[in-house]
Design an enzyme around this catalytic site. Structure first.
Site, mmCIF file in Angstrom:
data_model
loop_
_atom_site.group_PDB
_atom_site.id
_atom_site.type_symbol
_atom_site.label_atom_id
_atom_site.label_comp_id
_atom_site.label_asym_id
_atom_site.label_seq_id
_atom_site.Cartn_x
_atom_site.Cartn_y
_atom_site.Cartn_z
ATOM 1 N N GLY A 43 0.786 -1.234 0.000
ATOM 2 C CA GLY A 43 0.000 0.000 0.000
ATOM 3 C C GLY A 43 0.816 1.281 0.000
ATOM 4 N N GLU A 98 3.861 4.327 5.824
ATOM 5 C CA GLU A 98 2.641 3.519 5.668
ATOM 6 C C GLU A 98 1.616 4.286 4.836
ATOM 7 O OE1 GLU A 98 1.143 0.988 5.251
ATOM 8 O OE2 GLU A 98 0.622 -0.056 7.091
ATOM 9 N N ASP A 99 0.657 3.583 4.282
ATOM 10 C CA ASP A 99 -0.383 4.228 3.487
ATOM 11 C C ASP A 99 -1.488 4.819 4.363
ATOM 12 O OD1 ASP A 99 -1.330 1.717 4.262
ATOM 13 O OD2 ASP A 99 -1.970 1.111 2.259
ATOM 14 N N ASP A 102 -5.613 2.811 10.361
ATOM 15 C CA ASP A 102 -7.047 2.557 10.482
ATOM 16 C C ASP A 102 -7.323 2.156 11.935
ATOM 17 O OD1 ASP A 102 -9.676 2.139 9.442
ATOM 18 O OD2 ASP A 102 -9.256 0.019 9.161
ATOM 19 N N LYS A 130 -7.296 7.439 9.657
ATOM 20 C CA LYS A 130 -8.721 7.415 10.010
ATOM 21 C C LYS A 130 -8.821 7.296 11.529
ATOM 22 C CE LYS A 130 -9.996 4.168 6.691
ATOM 23 N NZ LYS A 130 -10.927 3.185 6.067
ATOM 24 N N PHE A 151 -14.090 3.735 3.210
ATOM 25 C CA PHE A 151 -13.065 2.884 2.617
ATOM 26 C C PHE A 151 -12.519 3.564 1.369
ATOM 27 C CE2 PHE A 151 -11.053 -0.607 0.421
ATOM 28 C CZ PHE A 151 -10.366 -1.198 1.463
ATOM 29 N N ASP A 158 -5.626 -0.311 -1.980
ATOM 30 C CA ASP A 158 -6.360 -1.248 -2.827
ATOM 31 C C ASP A 158 -7.667 -1.703 -2.208
ATOM 32 O OD1 ASP A 158 -5.116 -2.856 -0.740
ATOM 33 O OD2 ASP A 158 -5.742 -4.592 -1.935
ATOM 34 N N ARG A 164 -4.828 0.343 -7.046
ATOM 35 C CA ARG A 164 -3.645 0.975 -6.440
ATOM 36 C C ARG A 164 -3.071 2.084 -7.320
ATOM 37 N NH1 ARG A 164 -2.118 -2.090 -1.982
ATOM 38 N NH2 ARG A 164 -2.266 -4.344 -2.151
HETATM 39 P P1 IMP Z 1 -4.938 -1.128 10.630
HETATM 40 O O1 IMP Z 1 -4.103 -2.220 11.216
HETATM 41 O O2 IMP Z 1 -6.408 -1.370 10.864
HETATM 42 O O3 IMP Z 1 -4.534 0.248 11.055
HETATM 43 O O4 IMP Z 1 -4.851 -1.277 9.084
HETATM 44 C C1 IMP Z 1 -3.838 -0.817 8.331
HETATM 45 C C2 IMP Z 1 -3.899 -1.408 6.943
HETATM 46 O O5 IMP Z 1 -5.245 -1.703 6.531
HETATM 47 C C3 IMP Z 1 -3.382 -0.432 5.952
HETATM 48 O O6 IMP Z 1 -2.012 -0.578 5.786
HETATM 49 C C4 IMP Z 1 -4.178 -0.750 4.706
HETATM 50 O O7 IMP Z 1 -3.490 -1.710 3.954
HETATM 51 C C5 IMP Z 1 -5.462 -1.336 5.207
HETATM 52 N N1 IMP Z 1 -6.561 -0.341 5.145
HETATM 53 C C6 IMP Z 1 -7.153 0.287 6.166
HETATM 54 N N2 IMP Z 1 -8.115 1.127 5.759
HETATM 55 C C7 IMP Z 1 -8.111 1.056 4.413
HETATM 56 C C8 IMP Z 1 -8.873 1.719 3.388
HETATM 57 O O8 IMP Z 1 -9.758 2.577 3.618
HETATM 58 N N3 IMP Z 1 -8.569 1.379 2.118
HETATM 59 C C9 IMP Z 1 -7.611 0.467 1.803
HETATM 60 N N4 IMP Z 1 -6.882 -0.171 2.719
HETATM 61 C C10 IMP Z 1 -7.134 0.111 4.025
HETATM 62 MG MG MG Z 2 -1.116 -1.606 3.970
#
Ligand code: IMP
Ligand code: MG
Length: 177
Positions: A43, A98-99, A102, A130, A151, A158, A164
């Site tokens: 990502g 990181e992208d 979340d 987020k 999302f 992706d 992407r």
């Molecule tokens: P976390 O562990 O929930 O913070 O998730 C992080 C990962 O979830 C990111 O590196 C993304 O790959 C994926 N992710 C979280 N939200 C989104 C979104 O809105 N679109 C796409 N990928 C997401």
């Molecule tokens: Mg990711």
């Protein structure tokens, strides 16, 4: 499930301008130092490529791959290192790139793992955040944009491996038919 690009959330030009600002901030903070930038695949790849070219620093590239989501849009909370860095980070200044943050699960886990390897310092840079979705308390030091609980795809992000390559950050809508 039917997917539809609902709207553009952040335009290419705005992303570009913000990346430049983040790079300036990082270049100021790490002036005169060598920084190991860890790109979290896949990502962050697009953001990473843009960010590094704006940095006025001595940098090293590393790549890591961690599993978070399966094919869906909700994080499982489970994190596994699929690909690790290829050079030890002990004594280095590290920035994880990181992208999106979340739930915060991926990065809080990853940061903890990397801290145990005794880097000189470790910070997190993400293009998107987020904050309303956190399951664990986590804050990135360099954050591009705080976005609402939707999302998003594009600029490296992706859905099921797709989208992407979109230049804008867009909101994806999923419906039953
Ligand atoms: P976390 O562990 O929930 O913070 O998730 C992080 C990962 O979830 C990111 O590196 C993304 O790959 C994926 N992710 C979280 N939200 C989104 C979104 O809105 N679109 C796409 N990928 C997401
Ligand atoms: Mg990711």
């Amino acid at each position: 499930m039917v997917e539809r690009i609902k709207k553009v959330l952040i335009k290419e030009a705005d992303v570009k301008a913000r990346v430049k600002q983040l790079a300036e901030e990082i270049s100021r903070d790490y002036k005169g130092q060598t920084v190991v930038l860890i790109c979290i695949l896949s990502g962050a790849s697009v953001f990473f490529a843009d960010l590094v070219r704006e940095l006025d620093l001595d940098v090293r590239f590393e790549f890591m791959s961690v599993s978070s989501y399966g094919g869906g849009t909700v994080s499982s909370g489970e994190v596994k290192i699929l690909k690790d860095v290829s050079y030890p980070i002990v004594g280095k200044h590290v920035i994880i790139v990181e992208d999106i943050i979340d739930s915060g699960c991926t990065l809080s886990y990853l940061k903890r793992v990397l801290e145990q390897r005794n880097p000189a310092s470790i910070k997190v840079c993400t293009i998107l955040d987020k904050p309303s979705r956190r399951k664990v308390d986590f804050k990135g030091e360099y954050v591009g944009f705080e976005i609402p609980d939707e999302f998003v795809i594009g600029y490296g992000l992706d859905y099921d491996g797709k989208y992407r390559n979109l230049k804008d950050v867009c909101v994806l809508e999923l419906s039953e038919e």
